[in-house]
Design an enzyme around this catalytic site. Structure first.
Site, PDB file in Angstrom:
ATOM      1  N   HIS A 126      37.015 -39.997  -0.163  1.00 40.07           N
ATOM      2  CA  HIS A 126      36.458 -38.898  -0.965  1.00 40.07           C
ATOM      3  C   HIS A 126      36.766 -39.149  -2.429  1.00 40.07           C
ATOM      4  O   HIS A 126      37.579 -40.017  -2.775  1.00 40.07           O
ATOM      5  CB  HIS A 126      37.078 -37.562  -0.528  1.00 40.07           C
ATOM      6  CG  HIS A 126      38.577 -37.597  -0.528  1.00 40.07           C
ATOM      7  ND1 HIS A 126      39.334 -37.432  -1.671  1.00 40.07           N
ATOM      8  CD2 HIS A 126      39.464 -37.808   0.475  1.00 40.07           C
ATOM      9  CE1 HIS A 126      40.619 -37.528  -1.372  1.00 40.07           C
ATOM     10  NE2 HIS A 126      40.727 -37.769  -0.075  1.00 40.07           N
ATOM     11  N   ASP A 129      40.410 -42.394   6.071  1.00 39.59           N
ATOM     12  CA  ASP A 129      40.660 -40.999   5.724  1.00 39.59           C
ATOM     13  C   ASP A 129      39.650 -40.143   6.494  1.00 39.59           C
ATOM     14  O   ASP A 129      38.840 -40.663   7.276  1.00 39.59           O
ATOM     15  CB  ASP A 129      40.541 -40.804   4.215  1.00 39.59           C
ATOM     16  CG  ASP A 129      41.337 -39.609   3.710  1.00 39.59           C
ATOM     17  OD1 ASP A 129      41.844 -38.818   4.530  1.00 39.59           O
ATOM     18  OD2 ASP A 129      41.443 -39.447   2.472  1.00 39.59           O
ATOM     19  N   HIS A 151      39.800 -34.313  -3.886  1.00 38.31           N
ATOM     20  CA  HIS A 151      41.187 -34.022  -4.238  1.00 38.31           C
ATOM     21  C   HIS A 151      41.910 -35.346  -4.420  1.00 38.31           C
ATOM     22  O   HIS A 151      41.353 -36.409  -4.136  1.00 38.31           O
ATOM     23  CB  HIS A 151      41.895 -33.182  -3.162  1.00 38.31           C
ATOM     24  CG  HIS A 151      42.088 -33.896  -1.872  1.00 38.31           C
ATOM     25  ND1 HIS A 151      41.088 -34.031  -0.929  1.00 38.31           N
ATOM     26  CD2 HIS A 151      43.174 -34.536  -1.353  1.00 38.31           C
ATOM     27  CE1 HIS A 151      41.538 -34.712   0.111  1.00 38.31           C
ATOM     28  NE2 HIS A 151      42.799 -35.044  -0.125  1.00 38.31           N
ATOM     29  N   HIS A 177      44.943 -39.915   6.950  1.00 38.60           N
ATOM     30  CA  HIS A 177      44.677 -38.505   6.656  1.00 38.60           C
ATOM     31  C   HIS A 177      45.833 -37.619   7.099  1.00 38.60           C
ATOM     32  O   HIS A 177      46.300 -37.706   8.240  1.00 38.60           O
ATOM     33  CB  HIS A 177      43.400 -38.040   7.349  1.00 38.60           C
ATOM     34  CG  HIS A 177      43.127 -36.572   7.165  1.00 38.60           C
ATOM     35  ND1 HIS A 177      42.733 -36.045   5.958  1.00 38.60           N
ATOM     36  CD2 HIS A 177      43.227 -35.520   8.028  1.00 38.60           C
ATOM     37  CE1 HIS A 177      42.576 -34.730   6.086  1.00 38.60           C
ATOM     38  NE2 HIS A 177      42.877 -34.394   7.328  1.00 38.60           N
ATOM     39  N   GLU A 222      38.015 -36.867   5.073  1.00 42.50           N
ATOM     40  CA  GLU A 222      37.094 -35.997   4.355  1.00 42.50           C
ATOM     41  C   GLU A 222      35.729 -36.633   4.101  1.00 42.50           C
ATOM     42  O   GLU A 222      34.739 -35.930   3.896  1.00 42.50           O
ATOM     43  CB  GLU A 222      37.710 -35.563   3.020  1.00 42.50           C
ATOM     44  CG  GLU A 222      38.848 -34.569   3.144  1.00 42.50           C
ATOM     45  CD  GLU A 222      40.211 -35.237   3.305  1.00 42.50           C
ATOM     46  OE1 GLU A 222      41.228 -34.525   3.269  1.00 42.50           O
ATOM     47  OE2 GLU A 222      40.257 -36.479   3.464  1.00 42.50           O
ATOM     48  N   GLU A 266      42.815 -41.378  -4.901  1.00 41.99           N
ATOM     49  CA  GLU A 266      43.356 -42.154  -3.793  1.00 41.99           C
ATOM     50  C   GLU A 266      42.656 -43.504  -3.685  1.00 41.99           C
ATOM     51  O   GLU A 266      43.297 -44.548  -3.471  1.00 41.99           O
ATOM     52  CB  GLU A 266      43.205 -41.359  -2.495  1.00 41.99           C
ATOM     53  CG  GLU A 266      44.012 -40.068  -2.499  1.00 41.99           C
ATOM     54  CD  GLU A 266      43.633 -39.115  -1.370  1.00 41.99           C
ATOM     55  OE1 GLU A 266      43.061 -39.580  -0.358  1.00 41.99           O
ATOM     56  OE2 GLU A 266      43.901 -37.906  -1.500  1.00 41.99           O
TER      57      GLU A 266
END
Length: 274
Positions: free
Chosen positions: A104, A8, A115, A60, A10, A133
């Site tokens: 994240h 990902d 998020h 992502h 972030e 996630e």
């Protein structure tokens, strides 16, 4: 050993706000380069430590961020959209370990750019367990009997991983100051850390157990707005709460729950605000 890596954006060092992770923003190209460098540190170390095959899944946004021309030449990359299993596309029982890079924290939890899938999700649950996630992807790995060996991101992400997966190795490449600010390692220093932690994770792999998902899981998603819940409820088999923006789906297994989550969040993004 065959290693699966989901990357990902972030949780990559130095990437602290939307200008680094949104392809329309000014720092995005910088973010791509740093993201690719972090992936390479883990990939290269995995091969040096005896892995015979490494599969990387770009996880992502539109999932076409990693610069394939700059990746380690022996790796293979899953790139692009649409993927039925999104961030864990291609993961199966043939792998002996999983690494999550650039991850994240879940929505409603402290952390840089926290998020869960979309910004309209407030909370997500499998049965009574709140997950993001990281947790959902770990459950999919557990369905196949594959342990999550390494999680890299900010300090809050490391804490979330350690709560879910006993014995997991974590690499903290930045420390949260706020949701859009962090104390970051330089790419050189984060690279050294990731190489060290990859070696540690591979050496300790026998001590980490897969995160086994429950049978017949119930997926519940609490959205920020009732309109988002109404869109998600268009998916057959879902139930919507009359008094709160919560949609549930009773799945036969975690794979069905995961695909339901992807569909529900994609539908919810069609909500407009005025």
């Amino acid at each position: 050993m065959k290693l699966y890596i989901s990357v990902d954006m972030e949780g990559i060092t130095g990437l602290v706000d939307s200008t680094f992770v949104d392809s329309k923003e000014r720092n995005y190209t910088r973010g791509q380069h740093i993201m690719t460098e972090e992936a390479n540190h883990v990939i290269g170390t995995a091969f040096e430590e005896g892995c015979a095959e490494v599969i990387v899944n770009d996880s992502h946004s539109k999932m076409n961020n990693l610069l394939i021309e700059s990746l380690h030449p022996e790796t293979q990359l899953i790139s692009g959209d649409v993927k039925p299993y999104s961030m864990v596309q291609g993961l199966d029982a043939s792998f002996e370990g999983v690494a999550f890079l650039g991850y994240h924290t879940r929505a409603a939890r402290k952390g840089v750019l926290s998020h869960t899938m979309i910004f309209g999700v407030r909370n997500m649950y499998i049965n009574e367990t709140a997950i993001g996630e990281l947790g959902f992807n770990a459950f999919v790995a557990g369905h196949y009997g594959v342990p999550v060996l390494l999680v890299a991101g900010d300090d809050e992400t490391a804490a979330e991983a350690e709560e879910l997966i006993p014995g997991v190795t974590t690499a903290v490449v930045k420390k949260r100051i706020s949701r859009t600010a962090a104390l970051c390692l330089t790419p050189d220093k984060s690279g050294r850390l990731l190489r060290e932690k990859t070696k540690e994770a591979l050496a300790n792999r026998s001590r980490v157990k897969p995160l086994v998902p429950p049978e017949n899981p119930v997926l519940s998603i609490e959205f920020a707005n009732y309109g988002q819940a109404e869109w998600a409820h268009l998916m057959p088999g879902t139930e919507i709460d009359d008094n709160s923006p919560v949609v549930t789906f009773r799945a036969k297994d975690i794979l069905e729950a995961y695909r339901a989550m992807v569909v529900m969040t994609e539908l919810a993004m069609k909500t407009t605000f005025c």
